[in-house]
Design a protein around this motif. Structure first.
Motif, PDB file in Angstrom:
ATOM      1  N   VAL A 108      19.959  59.896 -19.217  1.00 22.38           N
ATOM      2  CA  VAL A 108      20.310  59.814 -20.633  1.00 22.38           C
ATOM      3  C   VAL A 108      19.044  59.854 -21.488  1.00 22.38           C
ATOM      4  O   VAL A 108      18.067  59.148 -21.224  1.00 22.38           O
ATOM      5  N   GLY A 109      19.079  60.726 -22.495  1.00 25.29           N
ATOM      6  CA  GLY A 109      17.960  60.840 -23.428  1.00 25.29           C
ATOM      7  C   GLY A 109      16.807  61.692 -22.949  1.00 25.29           C
ATOM      8  O   GLY A 109      15.821  61.857 -23.670  1.00 25.29           O
ATOM      9  N   MET A 113      18.645  69.684 -23.478  1.00 27.89           N
ATOM     10  CA  MET A 113      19.858  70.009 -24.230  1.00 27.89           C
ATOM     11  C   MET A 113      20.965  69.083 -23.744  1.00 27.89           C
ATOM     12  O   MET A 113      21.001  68.678 -22.585  1.00 27.89           O
ATOM     13  N   LYS A 114      21.860  68.729 -24.636  1.00 31.44           N
ATOM     14  CA  LYS A 114      22.915  67.749 -24.337  1.00 31.44           C
ATOM     15  C   LYS A 114      23.752  68.147 -23.122  1.00 31.44           C
ATOM     16  O   LYS A 114      24.151  67.295 -22.334  1.00 31.44           O
ATOM     17  N   ALA A 115      23.990  69.427 -22.917  1.00 28.86           N
ATOM     18  CA  ALA A 115      24.833  69.891 -21.812  1.00 28.86           C
ATOM     19  C   ALA A 115      24.222  69.565 -20.439  1.00 28.86           C
ATOM     20  O   ALA A 115      24.943  69.470 -19.449  1.00 28.86           O
ATOM     21  N   GLU A 117      22.554  66.764 -19.779  1.00 27.45           N
ATOM     22  CA  GLU A 117      22.387  65.316 -19.662  1.00 27.45           C
ATOM     23  C   GLU A 117      23.474  64.701 -18.783  1.00 27.45           C
ATOM     24  O   GLU A 117      24.646  65.029 -18.899  1.00 27.45           O
ATOM     25  N   ASP A 119      24.971  60.872 -17.022  1.00 23.77           N
ATOM     26  CA  ASP A 119      25.370  59.578 -17.598  1.00 23.77           C
ATOM     27  C   ASP A 119      24.654  58.429 -16.898  1.00 23.77           C
ATOM     28  O   ASP A 119      25.218  57.383 -16.668  1.00 23.77           O
TER      29      ASP A 119
END
Length: 138
Positions: A108-109, A113-115, A117, A119
């Protein structure tokens, strides 16, 4: 005074001779870390490399407790390993503990790019290894 002398003698015998346990129970027991393994599937280039460095920092605390295998997903061998564990597509990072995928994607972080990431956090890896090896916090 006689009781004190007897108690002192018993304490000395126990301290010098030690206490023994039943031999059969100790010799046959496996340590809790027996068979602990971690497989790391990754792409060996930026932006993955800094995360690999952080993973390696966690792994140093478990040297001798966890067998670590690395699989570069850019190689045919790494791709074969990933496919055998249902890791298909562009696998950036995946961490398997005892043959099961526990963490996938960037922490996380940390993803570019968000895709990409996942959990999980680096601390989650440490927690999972500590639980698996039953060791104290490093």
């Amino acid at each position: 005074m006689k009781r004190l002398g007897t108690a002192l003698a018993v304490a000395v015998v126990l301290a010098v001779g030690g206490c023994s346990q039943d031999k059969d129970t100790d010799e046959d027991a496996s340590p809790p870390t027996a068979g602990a393994s971690l497989d790391l599937v990754y792409l060996d280039h930026p932006p993955v490399q800094p995360v690999l460095e952080d993973i390696d920092k966690v792994l140093t605390a478990y040297e001798g407790e966890v067998e670590v295998s690395r699989h570069d997903a850019d190689t045919p061998e790494g791709q074969d390993f990933a496919e055998k564990h249902d890791l298909t597509g562009h696998v950036m990072i995946a961490v398997l503990i005892d043959g099961k995928v526990r963490f996938k994607g960037f922490p996380v972080g940390r993803a570019p790019m968000k895709a990409a990431e996942g959990d999980w956090r680096i601390e989650d890896l440490d927690t999972a290894l500590r639980e698996r090896t039953r060791s104290e916090a490093p």
